[in-house]
Design an enzyme around this catalytic site. Structure first.
Site, PDB file in Angstrom:
ATOM      1  N   MET A  38      61.113 104.939  62.381  1.00  0.00           N
ATOM      2  CA  MET A  38      61.069 105.088  63.849  1.00  0.00           C
ATOM      3  C   MET A  38      62.413 104.684  64.450  1.00  0.00           C
ATOM      4  SD  MET A  38      57.344 103.455  64.613  1.00  0.00           S
ATOM      5  CE  MET A  38      55.907 103.816  63.588  1.00  0.00           C
ATOM      6  N   MET A 138      48.502 113.757  63.004  1.00  0.00           N
ATOM      7  CA  MET A 138      48.497 112.414  63.602  1.00  0.00           C
ATOM      8  C   MET A 138      47.165 112.187  64.316  1.00  0.00           C
ATOM      9  SD  MET A 138      51.335 111.137  62.680  1.00  0.00           S
ATOM     10  CE  MET A 138      50.971 109.544  63.447  1.00  0.00           C
TER      11      MET A 138
HETATM   12  C1  DX5 Z   1      52.098 105.548  63.380  1.00  0.00           C
HETATM   13  C2  DX5 Z   1      52.405 105.654  61.902  1.00  0.00           C
HETATM   14  C3  DX5 Z   1      51.246 105.403  60.980  1.00  0.00           C
HETATM   15  C4  DX5 Z   1      50.539 104.101  61.156  1.00  0.00           C
HETATM   16  C5  DX5 Z   1      49.461 103.890  60.143  1.00  0.00           C
HETATM   17  O1  DX5 Z   1      53.186 105.966  64.100  1.00  0.00           O
HETATM   18  O2  DX5 Z   1      52.901 106.939  61.616  1.00  0.00           O
HETATM   19  O3  DX5 Z   1      51.658 105.599  59.637  1.00  0.00           O
HETATM   20  O4  DX5 Z   1      51.417 103.047  61.137  1.00  0.00           O
HETATM   21  O5  DX5 Z   1      48.979 102.597  60.300  1.00  0.00           O
HETATM   22  P1  DX5 Z   1      47.473 102.265  60.695  1.00  0.00           P
HETATM   23  O6  DX5 Z   1      46.655 102.659  59.511  1.00  0.00           O
HETATM   24  O7  DX5 Z   1      47.517 100.815  60.932  1.00  0.00           O
HETATM   25  O8  DX5 Z   1      47.121 103.067  61.916  1.00  0.00           O
HETATM   26 ZN    ZN Z   2      53.176 107.609  59.520  1.00  0.00          ZN
END
Ligand code: DX5
Ligand code: ZN
Length: 219
Positions: A38, A138
């Site tokens: 990120m 997502m």
């Molecule tokens: C969110 C990420 C996910 C997330 C998964 O932006 O891409 O990979 O961190 O973590 P959990 O399972 O805690 O939602």
């Molecule tokens: Zn992710």
């Protein structure tokens, strides 16, 4: 029975111990390691980049499933290849030319993933599905671990799986965000074959990683 792969997200791990965390995930039966990148711009959070991924690469032999939440993504793809990514997943909104970026990843002989946010439709990638190895659906808005699963994405998984069957395509359907012991079955039944999970794998059952990974595979 369909083989379900588990891709634990190290975002929920202890960042001061990432090498050990990855070893624990491999020992616990993870099929790959999900690395959430990120940039504090495409998403409102900053995590890790190529040098950290490179440093972690020697800690395991299982594939690195690298989820790029950075914009503009195109010029950084080669850096993630060099760092050791095996699957590189990008968001259509993070590139000026999705087809160019897909081809760029393929040129390095890496697997190409494209990710759809909860409010991004399948139409954005429909014509590219024959070139894509993995679609990352997502089930939260990207940016943070530990968010609540958005159940409305289930119908998108069903629709995508239908297209996959009709067109006889082979891409993986991976789902990311808020997966827990209550909702994982609905995601698999809808057509997903790879589950990403951070919080559930690292925190449930007092952090018993193997137990949590095993549980997520049982349908
Ligand atoms: C969110 C990420 C996910 C997330 C998964 O932006 O891409 O990979 O961190 O973590 P959990 O399972 O805690 O939602
Ligand atoms: Zn992710």
């Amino acid at each position: 029975m369909k083989k379900i792969k588990i891709s634990p997200s190290i975002l929920a791990g202890d960042f001061s111990q990432l090498g050990n965390e990855i070893k624990k995930l491999e020992k616990g039966g993870a099929d790959m390691i999900h690395v959430d990148v990120m940039d504090g711009h495409f998403v409102p959070n900053l995590t890790i980049g190529p040098p950290v991924i490179k440093a972690l690469r020697s800690h395991t032999k299982i594939p690195f499933d690298v989820h790029l939440m950075i914009s503009p993504v195109h010029k950084y793809i080669s850096a993630y290849v060099d760092a050791g990514a095996d699957i590189i997943t990008i968001h259509p909104e993070s590139t000026d030319n999705l087809i160019d970026s897909i081809n760029h990843i393929k040129k390095f002989k890496k697997k190409v993933g494209v990710s759809l946010n909860p409010d991004t439709g399948i139409n954005v990638i429909r014509d590219q599905l024959d070139k894509i190895d993995l679609v990352l659906i997502m089930s939260v808005f990207p940016g943070f671990g530990g968010q609540k699963f958005i159940p409305e994405v289930i119908s998108k998984i069903v629709e995508l799986n239908k297209i996959k069957t009709e067109k006889k395509l082979n891409f993986d359907i991976e789902v990311d965000g808020g997966i827990n012991f209550t909702n994982y079955k609905s995601v698999i039944e809808a057509g997903a074959n790879i589950l990403v999970s951070g919080t559930t794998i690292f925190k449930e059952n007092n952090g018993d990683i193997k137990k949590n990974i095993d549980f997520l595979r049982v349908i």
